[in-house]
Write a protein that holds these residues in place. Structure first.
Motif, PDB file in Angstrom:
ATOM      1  N   ILE A  26      71.608  18.533 -32.473  1.00 42.75           N
ATOM      2  CA  ILE A  26      70.815  17.514 -31.773  1.00 42.75           C
ATOM      3  C   ILE A  26      69.723  18.143 -30.913  1.00 42.75           C
ATOM      4  O   ILE A  26      68.553  17.796 -31.035  1.00 42.75           O
ATOM      5  N   PHE A  37      64.523  11.011 -28.476  1.00 36.12           N
ATOM      6  CA  PHE A  37      64.884  10.519 -29.804  1.00 36.12           C
ATOM      7  C   PHE A  37      63.768   9.669 -30.387  1.00 36.12           C
ATOM      8  O   PHE A  37      63.121   8.888 -29.678  1.00 36.12           O
ATOM      9  N   LEU A  42      64.925   6.538 -35.653  1.00 33.44           N
ATOM     10  CA  LEU A  42      65.995   6.895 -36.584  1.00 33.44           C
ATOM     11  C   LEU A  42      67.013   7.815 -35.924  1.00 33.44           C
ATOM     12  O   LEU A  42      68.224   7.675 -36.130  1.00 33.44           O
ATOM     13  N   GLU A  43      66.531   8.770 -35.126  1.00 37.44           N
ATOM     14  CA  GLU A  43      67.444   9.685 -34.436  1.00 37.44           C
ATOM     15  C   GLU A  43      68.317   8.937 -33.435  1.00 37.44           C
ATOM     16  O   GLU A  43      69.505   9.237 -33.279  1.00 37.44           O
ATOM     17  N   ILE A  96      69.262   5.834 -33.659  1.00 35.98           N
ATOM     18  CA  ILE A  96      70.259   5.068 -34.425  1.00 35.98           C
ATOM     19  C   ILE A  96      71.396   5.984 -34.866  1.00 35.98           C
ATOM     20  O   ILE A  96      72.587   5.647 -34.740  1.00 35.98           O
ATOM     21  N   GLU A  97      71.054   7.163 -35.355  1.00 37.62           N
ATOM     22  CA  GLU A  97      72.060   8.110 -35.851  1.00 37.62           C
ATOM     23  C   GLU A  97      73.010   8.580 -34.749  1.00 37.62           C
ATOM     24  O   GLU A  97      74.183   8.854 -34.999  1.00 37.62           O
ATOM     25  N   ASN A  98      72.505   8.648 -33.518  1.00 34.97           N
ATOM     26  CA  ASN A  98      73.302   9.201 -32.424  1.00 34.97           C
ATOM     27  C   ASN A  98      73.815   8.151 -31.434  1.00 34.97           C
ATOM     28  O   ASN A  98      74.256   8.481 -30.337  1.00 34.97           O
TER      29      ASN A  98
END
Length: 464
Positions: A187, A196, A199-200, A202-204
């Motif tokens: 990360i 972030f 998309l980042e 959302i992923e985390n």
């Protein structure tokens, strides 16, 4: 037959009414307010009014439309606390940027939706020049953003017979948005502040989904029939936000103290005192209306000013009255900024009390730093040099407020018109003058001689 038709019509009317009522009840109320500027006192005022109105209209959800590069942490923290304590669910739509203080506010919301291309993070505390503040400020921000993420709790994940508890918003990741020393594999590396993309996020776990518009966010929240009520700030809301800005408070304190100092340097000019009075009104009025400044706090300030004036104009030296006056003025200005109940500070956040002390101290300090040299310049060589009296009016140069003609009578002789005990009237060259017998008493009709003149008075003795 007619009766049957009437019953059917009545039934249809009642059924339609209930149907319409149910439709209205099924329509959700979405209350929306915007933060699309630097976060400061105005944003905090808007947020307070928005939450108050949302409760009045029984809103089902509050939707924050956000686009900001950040702002003042103290107000962002107040908005964050308001969101976390709200009984109405609060969601945020990040339209482009949620940087710094904007990230803190967003993480406080129940869900986060972001436009593609938006970002969230970079919450390091910086000054007005963009330079990183000392670690004590960063420590406070790290703790605050970590606690905000923790407030959302953990989600339960069941995988077969295994049960895991995962943070909805990982506090460690949130802290990495403030502290560049944090390393999280995959990360962020050390030496970098975390930000972030959509998309980042959302992923985390820091974004529930993408959205292109407010309506899309509302639909993703599960509402199909809804009514949007948008908070529209009034002129008064904006003015109140402006007048409650800490920077303006510091300037007003500077004018209050500086104006009093200028007036004391040259009493009677008037406009420094007027400026000080106007600044005091602008300082206390919005705080009083907002319920922060109580009557007794304003009275403390006024009594302090009176004591300082007494110390300067009535009581010689500098003692109890002056010191007490300074303490009361400082106390009145400071306590008016916090929501205390008399001397009960249990419900006052430590950072708010600390901030009020800094504002008043800084304003007072700057007032003396600026006012003393400025007053010397203005009253000696500046535009007010002709207003203030800076030279002595020597009697030998003719500056005297009484008639000096009797001074030329020294050595003249005359008669006592009245008995001098020791003062009375004398007749010299057919003119009557007030006189004082220098030695003993002079009877009426006796000859006198003027021996001296002082302070507008002739002094005579018997002329033997």
């Amino acid at each position: 037959m007619k009766q049957l038709i009437s019953i059917i019509v009545l039934f249809l009317i009642v059924t339609t009414s209930f149907a319409q009522k149910d439709t209205l009840q099924d329509q959700a109320i979405v209350y929306k307010f915007d933060i699309k500027r630097e976060i400061g006192s105005t944003s905090w005022i808007y947020a307070q009014f928005a939450f108050e109105e949302a409760n009045k209209v029984n809103a089902d959800v509050i939707l924050l439309h956000l686009n900001t590069y950040g702002g003042q942490v103290v107000f962002a923290d107040s908005i964050r606390t308001k969101i976390l304590n709200s009984k109405i669910p609060v969601h945020v739509f990040i339209d482009n940027n949620a940087a710094s203080a904007g990230a803190l506010i967003s993480i406080a919301c129940d869900s986060i939706y972001m436009r593609p291309g938006a970002n969230i993070g970079a919450a390091t505390v910086v000054n007005q020049s963009g330079e990183k503040m000392p670690d004590k400020y960063q420590s406070y921000m790290r703790s605050t953003i970590r606690a905000t993420a923790e407030a959302h709790g953990k989600d339960t994940i069941i995988n077969g017979t295994d049960t895991a508890y995962v943070w909805k918003r990982d506090p460690h990741i949130a802290e990495a948005m403030v502290d560049e020393s944090i390393y999280i594999e995959g990360i962020i590396d050390t030496g970098k502040i975390l930000t972030f993309t959509t998309l980042e996020a959302i992923e985390n776990g820091f974004c529930e989904g993408k959205a292109e518009s407010i309506n899309e966010v509302i639909e993703k929240l599960g509402y199909r029939e809804y009514q949007i009520i948008t908070y529209k700030p009034t002129f008064y809301d904006g003015l109140k936000g402006f007048l409650t800005n800490p920077i303006l408070h510091g300037i007003l304190i500077l004018v209050i103290i500086g104006g009093l100092y200028f007036e004391l340097q040259s009493p009677g000019i008037g406009f420094p005192l007027l400026a000080s009075a106007i600044a005091a009104i602008l300082y206390f009025a919005p705080l009083y209306i907002d319920g922060l400044a109580a009557n007794w706090e304003i009275i403390l300030f006024v009594i302090g000013i009176v004591l300082i004036a007494l110390e300067i104009f009535v009581i010689p030296g500098f003692g109890i009255a002056g010191i007490s006056g300074i303490i009361l003025v400082f106390t009145g200005l400071t306590l008016s900024l916090v929501d205390n109940v008399v001397f009960d500070f249990s419900n006052v956040p430590t950072n708010e009390l600390f901030m009020s002390l800094i504002i008043v101290s800084a304003g007072t300090f700057l007032a003396f730093i600026v006012a003393i040299p400025l007053s010397q310049k203005l009253f000696t060589s500046g535009p007010l040099a002709k207003v203030a009296l800076l030279i002595s009016q020597d009697m030998d140069l003719g500056y005297i407020g009484v008639d000096t003609e009797p001074k030329h009578l020294i050595g003249a002789v005359g008669l006592a018109q009245t008995t001098l005990r020791p003062s009375g009237k004398v007749l010299i060259n057919d003119e009557t003058y007030d006189a004082v017998a220098e030695i003993g008493m002079v009877d009426k009709g006796e000859k006198i001689k003027v021996i001296r003149y002082a302070s507008g008075q002739l002094y005579v003795v018997k002329n033997r």
